[in-house]
Scaffold this active site. Structure first.
Site, PDB file in Angstrom:
ATOM      1  CG  HIS A 198      49.286  45.187  33.032  1.00 54.85           C
ATOM      2  ND1 HIS A 198      49.090  46.530  32.882  1.00 54.85           N
ATOM      3  CD2 HIS A 198      48.582  44.799  34.120  1.00 54.85           C
ATOM      4  CE1 HIS A 198      48.300  46.942  33.856  1.00 54.85           C
ATOM      5  NE2 HIS A 198      47.968  45.928  34.620  1.00 54.85           N
ATOM      6  CG  ASP A 227      45.916  38.887  38.454  1.00 46.35           C
ATOM      7  OD1 ASP A 227      45.701  39.171  39.648  1.00 46.35           O
ATOM      8  OD2 ASP A 227      45.419  39.503  37.505  1.00 46.35           O
TER       9      ASP A 227
HETATM   10  N1  ACO Z   1      49.337  35.246  26.036  1.00 47.88           N
HETATM   11  C1  ACO Z   1      49.643  35.230  24.710  1.00 47.88           C
HETATM   12  N2  ACO Z   1      49.655  36.315  23.924  1.00 47.88           N
HETATM   13  C2  ACO Z   1      49.300  37.473  24.487  1.00 47.88           C
HETATM   14  C3  ACO Z   1      48.971  37.588  25.848  1.00 47.88           C
HETATM   15  C4  ACO Z   1      48.996  36.429  26.639  1.00 47.88           C
HETATM   16  N3  ACO Z   1      48.695  36.456  27.938  1.00 47.88           N
HETATM   17  N4  ACO Z   1      48.664  38.875  26.131  1.00 47.88           N
HETATM   18  C5  ACO Z   1      48.801  39.562  24.991  1.00 47.88           C
HETATM   19  N5  ACO Z   1      49.194  38.720  23.989  1.00 47.88           N
HETATM   20  C6  ACO Z   1      49.518  39.103  22.614  1.00 47.88           C
HETATM   21  C7  ACO Z   1      48.269  39.352  21.779  1.00 47.88           C
HETATM   22  O1  ACO Z   1      47.845  38.207  21.107  1.00 47.88           O
HETATM   23  C8  ACO Z   1      48.734  40.446  20.841  1.00 47.88           C
HETATM   24  O2  ACO Z   1      49.471  39.853  19.822  1.00 47.88           O
HETATM   25  P1  ACO Z   1      49.452  40.500  18.329  1.00 47.88           P
HETATM   26  O3  ACO Z   1      50.024  41.874  18.465  1.00 47.88           O
HETATM   27  O4  ACO Z   1      50.306  39.588  17.540  1.00 47.88           O
HETATM   28  O5  ACO Z   1      48.018  40.513  17.895  1.00 47.88           O
HETATM   29  C9  ACO Z   1      49.704  41.275  21.683  1.00 47.88           C
HETATM   30  O6  ACO Z   1      50.216  40.357  22.677  1.00 47.88           O
HETATM   31  C10 ACO Z   1      49.070  42.467  22.350  1.00 47.88           C
HETATM   32  O7  ACO Z   1      47.907  42.021  23.037  1.00 47.88           O
HETATM   33  P2  ACO Z   1      46.641  42.929  23.300  1.00 47.88           P
HETATM   34  O8  ACO Z   1      45.465  42.053  23.628  1.00 47.88           O
HETATM   35  O9  ACO Z   1      46.485  43.909  22.189  1.00 47.88           O
HETATM   36  O10 ACO Z   1      47.109  43.710  24.591  1.00 47.88           O
HETATM   37  P3  ACO Z   1      46.191  44.464  25.599  1.00 47.88           P
HETATM   38  O11 ACO Z   1      47.037  45.503  26.201  1.00 47.88           O
HETATM   39  O12 ACO Z   1      44.911  44.863  24.972  1.00 47.88           O
HETATM   40  O13 ACO Z   1      45.828  43.306  26.664  1.00 47.88           O
HETATM   41  C11 ACO Z   1      45.697  41.961  28.592  1.00 47.88           C
HETATM   42  C12 ACO Z   1      46.283  43.241  27.942  1.00 47.88           C
HETATM   43  C13 ACO Z   1      44.168  41.940  28.456  1.00 47.88           C
HETATM   44  C14 ACO Z   1      46.039  41.969  30.080  1.00 47.88           C
HETATM   45  C15 ACO Z   1      46.310  40.722  27.874  1.00 47.88           C
HETATM   46  O14 ACO Z   1      47.713  40.749  27.995  1.00 47.88           O
HETATM   47  C16 ACO Z   1      45.755  39.402  28.421  1.00 47.88           C
HETATM   48  O15 ACO Z   1      44.688  38.947  27.971  1.00 47.88           O
HETATM   49  N6  ACO Z   1      46.478  38.744  29.398  1.00 47.88           N
HETATM   50  C17 ACO Z   1      46.000  37.553  30.022  1.00 47.88           C
HETATM   51  C18 ACO Z   1      44.965  37.901  31.080  1.00 47.88           C
HETATM   52  C19 ACO Z   1      45.606  38.515  32.319  1.00 47.88           C
HETATM   53  O16 ACO Z   1      46.558  38.014  32.889  1.00 47.88           O
HETATM   54  N7  ACO Z   1      44.988  39.617  32.790  1.00 47.88           N
HETATM   55  C20 ACO Z   1      45.414  40.296  34.004  1.00 47.88           C
HETATM   56  C21 ACO Z   1      45.705  41.724  33.766  1.00 47.88           C
HETATM   57  S1  ACO Z   1      46.412  42.407  35.227  1.00 47.88           S
HETATM   58  C22 ACO Z   1      45.144  42.823  36.196  1.00 47.88           C
HETATM   59  O17 ACO Z   1      43.998  42.976  35.867  1.00 47.88           O
HETATM   60  C23 ACO Z   1      45.505  42.965  37.630  1.00 47.88           C
END
Ligand code: ACO
Length: 431
Positions: free
Chosen positions: A308, A366
């Protein structure tokens, strides 16, 4: 809110600039850069707004490190446990918990706005049968501005109020009808003797030849899903609503914009994507393969339902949702559901893996909501529409708050331009 005595100093090209530091009631202090360009001739750069407050607000507070979510100061677990969705709607909209008389009046108002203009049926019928319910919702909610002219004058507080009530009241009917249209069944009209969640379940699952007995445990679980998704401060879809509204667009157009943003798999579409992923994994023995893919930098795959932008701890909504999932599955006698088994094992495996714990990637709301919705009989395509109907009150409350801010302006971010500098046009025969 602000403590004008505190300042931060920024040095640009050898010149120092004093910037006011604003102190919130709780949470990190905020450097006020509104006059920075005028003073120093520079912009700030923050793609994704990871460090930028776009507005001030009194509605919702999140402490992502601690896993705290408060609406008007009340913790989400207390609201989910002791309150119900329409009371939370009142709280978000008006700032305080209602008295019994206020609540009765509010519930009565919402109940008496649930029908859609009859002509809107033809609007639904214009869509292809295989249209995604979110596509229908974006279109139909946007079209409300053509059906409810008498609540589109944003400068009239009474019209704004009626638009708010209409949106909260009609969204379940719109979502249920999108579902009915998608499945080829007749539309079921709302019924005034049912509560908000029961009415929605009945509009989705009743058919003219057989009514639907609403199970109070399922209706409670539905209400809790609505409550847990009601608002989440300046997330992508809420910011979209605020940005759309900043130009003076009508409320129905603004909420349609919010729905469009919510649709994406990184936001509201994650519950659908999460359940599809759990089904694709299929059996617990395949979990290591998917965990390895999520960790592989060269693979775009992410574990849906994990991580998140704000929570770097357990999403407090996920805790309540998990408990709700257990109750619903027990009631329906499907505790041994294979998707649930995969979900439980996957959660355990990820929480034991340093990749996820080091990056503070925990299950989000979710992760469990899809399991409950599937058990209730909803297809995955309905998960995001249910999120949209729940979040409508949050969007509307933030939209309403925006009008109370005398300083509110059109939202117009700046950019870091990295393109070509000025150059002369080349005639086509010379290229
Ligand atoms: N699985 C694997 N790795 C992940 C995940 C994941 N679900 N989420 C983040 N990471 C990793 C990224 O690859 C990144 O790694 P790095 O630092 O080595 O490059 C690090 O964790 C940070 O990720 P970001 O994308 O920079 O984090 P951000 O805060 O921008 O993204 C997000 C948040 C979009 C929710 C992301 O965690 C994601 O895509 N999750 C899966 C989709 C999801 O469940 N979304 C629901 C959000 S809740 C809602 O809307 C109610």
């Amino acid at each position: 809110m602000s403590d004008q005595k505190k300042t931060a100093t920024l040095t640009v090209n050898g010149q120092s600039h004093e910037l006011p530091v604003l102190t919130p009631t709780t949470g990190p202090e905020v450097v006020d850069i509104r006059k920075l360009y005028a003073q120093a001739g520079v912009f700030t750069y923050d793609p994704g707004f990871t460090s930028t407050a776009s507005c001030d607000s009194t509605i919702t507070y999140i402490d992502g490190e601690e896993g705290v979510l408060l609406h008007r100061g009340y913790p989400i677990d207390q609201l989910a446990g002791k309150s119900h969705y329409l009371e939370v709607c009142y709280l978000l909209l008006y700032g305080e918990l209602p008295t019994a008389a206020d609540l009765e009046k509010f519930e009565n108002t919402i109940t008496h706005h649930t029908m859609l203009h009859e002509q809107m049926q033809y609007f639904f019928r214009g869509f292809r049968r295989d249209a995604h319910p979110m596509a229908i919702m974006v279109g139909v909610v946007g079209a409300m501005s053509a059906f409810y002219h008498d609540s589109t004058d944003i400068n009239d507080p009474r019209q704004r109020e009626i638009a708010s009530h209409r949106l909260i009241a009609k969204m379940p009917t719109i979502a249920a009808w999108a579902y009915k249209y998608h499945t080829g069944q007749p539309f079921i009209y709302p019924r005034n003797d049912l509560d908000y969640a029961s009415n929605f379940l009945r509009m989705c699952f009743a058919v003219p030849v057989e009514d639907y007995e609403v199970n109070p445990i399922l209706s409670r679980a539905m209400d809790r899903i609505f409550t847990l998704h009601a608002d989440h401060e300046q997330n992508a879809s809420t910011s979209t609503v605020r940005l759309a509204s900043s130009s003076g667009a009508n409320p129905f157009a603004c909420i349609a914009a919010g729905i469009a943003c919510l649709w994406g798999p990184a936001h509201g579409g994650a519950n659908q994507a999460c359940l599809e992923m759990l089904r694709e994994i299929g059996t617990p023995d395949r979990i290591p393969e998917y965990i390895a893919r999520a960790k592989d930098k060269d693979d775009p795959f992410r574990l849906m339902g994990f991580g998140h932008r704000v929570y770097k701890n357990f999403d407090p909504r996920a805790k309540v949702m998990k408990q709700s999932a257990d109750e619903v599955l027990e009631l329906l006698g499907i505790e041994n559901n294979p998707t649930l088994q995969v979900a439980k094992e996957l959660e355990k495996a990820a929480l034991e893996d340093p990749y996820f714990t080091d990056k503070k990637l925990f299950p989000n709301v979710d992760f469990y909501s899809g399991i409950i919705l599937e058990a209730m009989g909803f297809p995955t395509s309905m998960f995001t529409p249910i999120f949209a109907l729940s979040r409508t009150v949050g969007w509307i409350s933030q939209w309403k708050e925006q009008f109370s801010d005398p300083q509110h302006k059109i939202g117009r971010p700046r950019q870091l331009y990295l393109g070509e500098t000025e150059r002369d046009y080349i005639d086509i025969e010379s290229r």
